[in-house]
Design a protein around this motif. Structure first.
Motif, PDB file in Angstrom:
ATOM      1  N   VAL A  66       0.714  -1.381   0.020  1.00 16.80           N
ATOM      2  CA  VAL A  66      -0.156   0.090  -0.021  1.00 16.80           C
ATOM      3  C   VAL A  66       0.877   1.175  -0.018  1.00 16.80           C
ATOM      4  N   GLN A  67       1.998   1.166   0.360  1.00 21.52           N
ATOM      5  CA  GLN A  67       3.049   2.415   0.442  1.00 21.52           C
ATOM      6  C   GLN A  67       3.081   2.811  -1.104  1.00 21.52           C
ATOM      7  N   PRO A  68       2.832   4.037  -1.464  1.00 18.58           N
ATOM      8  CA  PRO A  68       3.052   4.369  -2.981  1.00 18.58           C
ATOM      9  C   PRO A  68       4.563   4.375  -3.432  1.00 18.58           C
TER      10      PRO A  68
ATOM     11  N   GLY B 196       6.306  -1.852  13.936  1.00 17.58           N
ATOM     12  CA  GLY B 196       5.070  -1.308  13.503  1.00 17.58           C
ATOM     13  C   GLY B 196       3.736  -2.067  13.477  1.00 17.58           C
ATOM     14  N   TRP B 197       3.836  -3.270  13.964  1.00 20.26           N
ATOM     15  CA  TRP B 197       2.738  -4.243  13.759  1.00 20.26           C
ATOM     16  C   TRP B 197       1.685  -3.683  15.027  1.00 20.26           C
ATOM     17  N   ASP B 198       0.659  -3.358  14.287  1.00 23.29           N
ATOM     18  CA  ASP B 198      -0.619  -3.293  15.431  1.00 23.29           C
ATOM     19  C   ASP B 198      -1.449  -4.298  15.536  1.00 23.29           C
ATOM     20  N   ALA B 199      -1.393  -5.333  16.349  1.00 23.92           N
ATOM     21  CA  ALA B 199      -2.267  -6.531  16.477  1.00 23.92           C
ATOM     22  C   ALA B 199      -3.556  -6.054  16.907  1.00 23.92           C
ATOM     23  N   ALA B 200      -3.922  -5.084  17.427  1.00 25.68           N
ATOM     24  CA  ALA B 200      -5.386  -4.502  17.583  1.00 25.68           C
ATOM     25  C   ALA B 200      -6.188  -4.272  16.425  1.00 25.68           C
ATOM     26  N   THR B 201      -5.471  -3.651  15.519  1.00 23.68           N
ATOM     27  CA  THR B 201      -6.064  -3.539  14.206  1.00 23.68           C
ATOM     28  C   THR B 201      -5.703  -4.144  12.936  1.00 23.68           C
ATOM     29  N   GLY B 202      -4.778  -5.092  13.446  1.00 25.90           N
ATOM     30  CA  GLY B 202      -4.462  -6.331  12.366  1.00 25.90           C
ATOM     31  C   GLY B 202      -3.858  -5.753  11.187  1.00 25.90           C
ATOM     32  N   ARG B 203      -2.820  -4.578  11.381  1.00 33.09           N
ATOM     33  CA  ARG B 203      -2.337  -3.929  10.263  1.00 33.09           C
ATOM     34  C   ARG B 203      -0.825  -3.280  10.763  1.00 33.09           C
ATOM     35  N   SER B 204      -0.142  -3.001   9.844  1.00 29.16           N
ATOM     36  CA  SER B 204       1.157  -2.501  10.030  1.00 29.16           C
ATOM     37  C   SER B 204       1.077  -0.981  10.179  1.00 29.16           C
ATOM     38  N   ARG B 205       1.741  -0.181  11.013  1.00 30.56           N
ATOM     39  CA  ARG B 205       1.647   1.149  10.811  1.00 30.56           C
ATOM     40  C   ARG B 205       2.798   1.899   9.885  1.00 30.56           C
ATOM     41  N   THR B 206       2.677   2.896   9.405  1.00 30.82           N
ATOM     42  CA  THR B 206       3.514   3.427   8.616  1.00 30.82           C
ATOM     43  C   THR B 206       5.057   3.753   9.411  1.00 30.82           C
ATOM     44  N   TYR B 207       4.561   4.277  10.407  1.00 31.41           N
ATOM     45  CA  TYR B 207       5.910   4.631  11.558  1.00 31.41           C
ATOM     46  C   TYR B 207       5.230   3.998  12.967  1.00 31.41           C
ATOM     47  N   PRO B 208       6.390   3.923  13.622  1.00 35.35           N
ATOM     48  CA  PRO B 208       5.699   3.005  14.970  1.00 35.35           C
ATOM     49  C   PRO B 208       4.671   3.949  15.833  1.00 35.35           C
ATOM     50  N   TRP B 209       4.675   4.964  15.710  1.00 40.36           N
ATOM     51  CA  TRP B 209       3.506   5.778  16.277  1.00 40.36           C
ATOM     52  C   TRP B 209       2.328   5.834  15.759  1.00 40.36           C
ATOM     53  N   GLY B 210       2.383   5.337  14.331  1.00 33.89           N
ATOM     54  CA  GLY B 210       1.023   5.683  13.617  1.00 33.89           C
ATOM     55  C   GLY B 210       1.241   6.039  11.982  1.00 33.89           C
ATOM     56  N   ASP B 211       0.369   6.436  11.434  1.00 37.78           N
ATOM     57  CA  ASP B 211       0.588   6.622   9.873  1.00 37.78           C
ATOM     58  C   ASP B 211       0.946   8.163   9.832  1.00 37.78           C
TER      59      ASP B 211
ATOM     60  N   ALA C 270      18.885  10.497   7.867  1.00 38.63           N
ATOM     61  CA  ALA C 270      17.844  10.038   6.929  1.00 38.63           C
ATOM     62  C   ALA C 270      16.805  10.916   7.035  1.00 38.63           C
ATOM     63  N   ASP C 271      16.219  11.520   5.851  1.00 33.12           N
ATOM     64  CA  ASP C 271      15.154  12.371   5.596  1.00 33.12           C
ATOM     65  C   ASP C 271      13.794  11.573   5.986  1.00 33.12           C
ATOM     66  N   PRO C 272      12.578  12.176   6.711  1.00 31.11           N
ATOM     67  CA  PRO C 272      11.536  11.343   6.679  1.00 31.11           C
ATOM     68  C   PRO C 272      10.820  11.026   5.294  1.00 31.11           C
ATOM     69  N   ALA C 273      11.266  11.460   4.369  1.00 31.38           N
ATOM     70  CA  ALA C 273      10.692  10.944   3.067  1.00 31.38           C
ATOM     71  C   ALA C 273      11.183   9.713   2.545  1.00 31.38           C
ATOM     72  N   ALA C 274      12.357   9.257   3.317  1.00 33.28           N
ATOM     73  CA  ALA C 274      13.114   7.830   3.038  1.00 33.28           C
ATOM     74  C   ALA C 274      13.254   7.128   4.082  1.00 33.28           C
ATOM     75  N   VAL C 275      12.204   7.063   5.040  1.00 32.04           N
ATOM     76  CA  VAL C 275      12.148   6.096   6.171  1.00 32.04           C
ATOM     77  C   VAL C 275      10.614   5.783   6.324  1.00 32.04           C
ATOM     78  N   ARG C 276      10.426   4.471   6.778  1.00 37.94           N
ATOM     79  CA  ARG C 276       9.127   3.935   7.155  1.00 37.94           C
ATOM     80  C   ARG C 276       9.457   2.707   7.799  1.00 37.94           C
ATOM     81  N   THR C 277       8.196   2.192   8.355  1.00 38.58           N
ATOM     82  CA  THR C 277       8.273   0.985   8.926  1.00 38.58           C
ATOM     83  C   THR C 277       8.795  -0.307   8.205  1.00 38.58           C
ATOM     84  N   THR C 278       8.650  -0.339   6.970  1.00 38.60           N
ATOM     85  CA  THR C 278       9.021  -1.130   6.053  1.00 38.60           C
ATOM     86  C   THR C 278      10.194  -1.109   5.247  1.00 38.60           C
TER      87      THR C 278
END
Length: 433
Positions: A184-186, A303-318, A398-406
């Protein structure tokens, strides 16, 4: 130009300002090779422009090549870094003129391109994400070169929040499956795709990266002199390199000092250790009775959020990074103290997993099931195999544009000039599970 295109244009401006800032110095420093591990800074400067010409102007825009004779000079696969000073590369002024001309035409392509069409290179602005992330990665490489230059006064510093007492804390990640990678990450690279299900037994992972204080204890305990803690190939590297502490560390009068961008200073014991290679990280983990986390363990804890069953873009959320969440984008020229970002914790409570230091994992760089090269084999595919270890998380540079959980980074296990650190993990015992 619509809002999304204006956002892309702003990212292009921001990354170019960064590249120009790191090369705003005397020509001699730009053309000199400060280490055989690195290119001259002026090579990196023109290379990002050539890459942008190849992908935005030619591939996406169908524009006739501006300087086709430069493709060979700036092909990173044809010319190892140690050989690049001998090439007839552009001088500083000509390099700046070249990348400015490319950028003007790239903005024209952006103005006319359909970002919602069927072409995967165009869709969601992927080709612009490709060049933006690529340039940020070279900017981080420029910072590593500037650190190796030992020239003071070339790199700005800044203010970071205070840390807090940490101790030997670890967080528990229960057994279960999670979705690794992304569909899903474009702007995600091919090596992050496709997402697939991974099951992991329960494990513990450090709440924080390993700090300078803890690493200094390993050094002072003779960790570099005891082959018991080192993998055989790691011990061979230790003997050949004569390493006795992290790169840029020295011991004087009972105090550990480091040289940071040309200036000596006492090692701040409250910061994450950086400039250690994979072999050093692995040896420390063995000494501490732990191990390095696998790449999958790192990503689930991040990044895995077991409560929602999805991975967050960053540890704290999207939502994107904020100053209270992570140390990114050269906010300061160093990692933040441990415990500085409690609001940036992952669902499992791990902190500082994004920013500060790249974190070595135990995993070699391999493709995910169903991997397909895009848009070219040389970005990921040619590096797959046992010669490269995976790093995760992104550093302060590293710049925020070039980092994410995945996001996946990789390098040879001997590399120390990069802004690399690590955290440890251990398998949970049956009683703990």
């Amino acid at each position: 130009m619509n809002d999304f295109k204006e956002q892309i244009a702003a990212e292009l401006v921001a990354v170019r300002n960064r590249s120009l800032a790191y090369t705003d110095t005397e020509d001699d420093l730009l053309v000199r090779q400060h280490s055989p591990l690195m290119s001259p800074l002026v090579w990196d400067l023109a290379h990002v422009g050539n890459y942008e010409e190849l992908w935005v102007l030619r591939e996406a825009g169908g524009i006739t090549p501006l300087r086709p004779e430069m493709d060979d000079l700036y092909d990173a696969f044809k010319h190892p870094r140690k050989n690049r000073p001998s090439l007839p590369i552009l001088g500083p002024d000509e390099a700046r003129r070249y990348i400015e001309g490319v950028r003007g035409r790239a903005l024209d392509v952006l103005d006319t391109i359909d970002l919602h069409g069927p072409d995967p290179l165009h869709r969601d602005g992927f080709v612009f994400g490709l060049v933006i992330q690529h340039e940020h990665q070279h900017d981080e490489t420029m910072l590593a070169t500037l650190q190796l230059s030992k020239e003071p006064g070339l790199v700005r510093d800044g203010v970071l929040p205070p840390g807090r007492a940490t101790g030997d804390e670890e967080v528990f990640v229960p057994a279960g499956s999670f979705l690794m990678g992304t569909d899903v990450q474009p702007w995600a690279y091919d090596n992050e795709r496709p997402a697939y299900r991974v099951h992991l037994p329960g494990y513990w992972i450090d709440r924080f990266p390993v700090g300078n204080d803890a690493y200094a204890a390993f050094v002072e305990d003779g960790g570099y002199d005891d082959p018991h803690w080192w993998a055989p190939e790691g011990w061979l590297w230790r003997q050949e390199s004569h390493a006795s502490a992290p790169l840029f560390w020295t011991r004087e009068g009972g105090t550990w000092w480091r040289t940071r961008f040309g200036r000596p200073e006492p090692v701040p014991m409250e910061e994450p250790v950086q400039h250690v290679c994979w072999y050093e990280a692995d040896a420390y983990a063995r000494w501490a009775g732990r191990r390095l986390p696998t790449e999958a363990e790192w990503e689930k804890a991040c990044g895995w959020d077991a409560a929602t069953g999805r991975s967050r873009t960053y540890p704290w959320g999207d939502d994107g990074p904020r100053p209270d969440l992570a140390n990114l984008g050269h906010r300061a020229a160093r990692p933040a103290p441990l415990g500085a970002f409690p609001a940036g914790a992952s669902p499992y409570g791990a902190e500082q997993m994004i920013g500060d230091v790249w974190e070595w994992t135990d995993s070699v760089f391999l493709p995910y099931p169903g991997f397909r090269s895009f848009p070219y084999r040389e970005y990921s595919e040619v590096f797959f195999g046992k010669d490269y270890r995976v790093l995760r998380g992104g550093s302060w540079a590293a710049d925020p544009a070039a980092v994410r959980t995945t996001f996946r980074n990789w390098d040879h296990p001997i590399r120390r000039q990069i802004f690399s650190g690590f955290r440890c993990a251990r398998s949970a015992s049956p009683e703990e599970v």
